[in-house]
Design a protein around this motif. Sequence first.
Motif, PDB file in Angstrom:
ATOM      1  N   GLY A  90      80.789  45.847  33.925  1.00 18.24           N
ATOM      2  CA  GLY A  90      81.236  45.524  32.568  1.00 18.24           C
ATOM      3  C   GLY A  90      80.191  44.749  31.792  1.00 18.24           C
ATOM      4  O   GLY A  90      79.962  45.000  30.608  1.00 18.24           O
ATOM      5  N   ALA A  93      77.140  47.317  31.171  1.00 15.32           N
ATOM      6  CA  ALA A  93      77.452  48.484  30.346  1.00 15.32           C
ATOM      7  C   ALA A  93      78.069  48.126  28.998  1.00 15.32           C
ATOM      8  O   ALA A  93      77.886  48.864  28.030  1.00 15.32           O
ATOM      9  CB  ALA A  93      78.405  49.409  31.108  1.00 15.32           C
ATOM     10  N   LEU A  94      78.777  46.996  28.938  1.00 15.63           N
ATOM     11  CA  LEU A  94      79.503  46.674  27.702  1.00 15.63           C
ATOM     12  C   LEU A  94      79.045  45.361  27.051  1.00 15.63           C
ATOM     13  O   LEU A  94      78.683  45.347  25.883  1.00 15.63           O
ATOM     14  CB  LEU A  94      81.011  46.603  27.989  1.00 15.63           C
ATOM     15  N   LEU A  95      79.100  44.276  27.806  1.00 12.13           N
ATOM     16  CA  LEU A  95      78.848  42.960  27.216  1.00 12.13           C
ATOM     17  C   LEU A  95      77.430  42.812  26.678  1.00 12.13           C
ATOM     18  O   LEU A  95      77.250  42.478  25.500  1.00 12.13           O
ATOM     19  CB  LEU A  95      79.153  41.849  28.227  1.00 12.13           C
ATOM     20  N   PHE A  98      76.588  45.133  23.664  1.00 13.44           N
ATOM     21  CA  PHE A  98      77.323  44.711  22.473  1.00 13.44           C
ATOM     22  C   PHE A  98      76.715  43.436  21.886  1.00 13.44           C
ATOM     23  O   PHE A  98      76.516  43.332  20.676  1.00 13.44           O
ATOM     24  CB  PHE A  98      78.808  44.498  22.797  1.00 13.44           C
TER      25      PHE A  98
END
Length: 164
Positions: A90, A93-95, A98
């Motif tokens: 997470g 790939a995301l935090l 972003f």
Amino acid sequence: MTVIDKLNSAIGKAISWLTLLLVLVIVIDVILRYSLSITSAASFELEWHLFAAIFLLGAAYTLKEDKHVRVDVFYDRFSNKNKAWVNLIGGLALLLPFCAIAFWESLSFVESSYKLSETSPQPGGLPARWLIKSTIPLGFLLLGLQGISSITKSIIIISHGRKA
């Protein structure tokens, strides 16, 4: 505790005092509005400026303390190693993507506000709007740094089977 953790703990604890200030500003605003019919654009703006600063600058501390809201349908039942895998994936790939995009895109937003000497469009509003806008890239920078710290801890848990 890493340097990043210490930094975000200090900032988070300092920022938490803004919640008391926010409550006081709101209480005073409500008392003045309903008892004396006194209201001002500056007080409304100060309320949302304080809230924005609390939210943006406190997000990294919230991540550090693992207090972010999540739907724990499965996560609570995972082993520490499986939780570390979820946090690692997470985070990567995301935090971090972003945070990087939000940080980068918000810099021009702040720069434009500063160059224009942007103030409130409301008569009697607050000056120097770039100050509150600067909490956007700062908040995402702190959150990204805390994400790096969390990812590092996840890697340690995965590879050594113990908490960092």
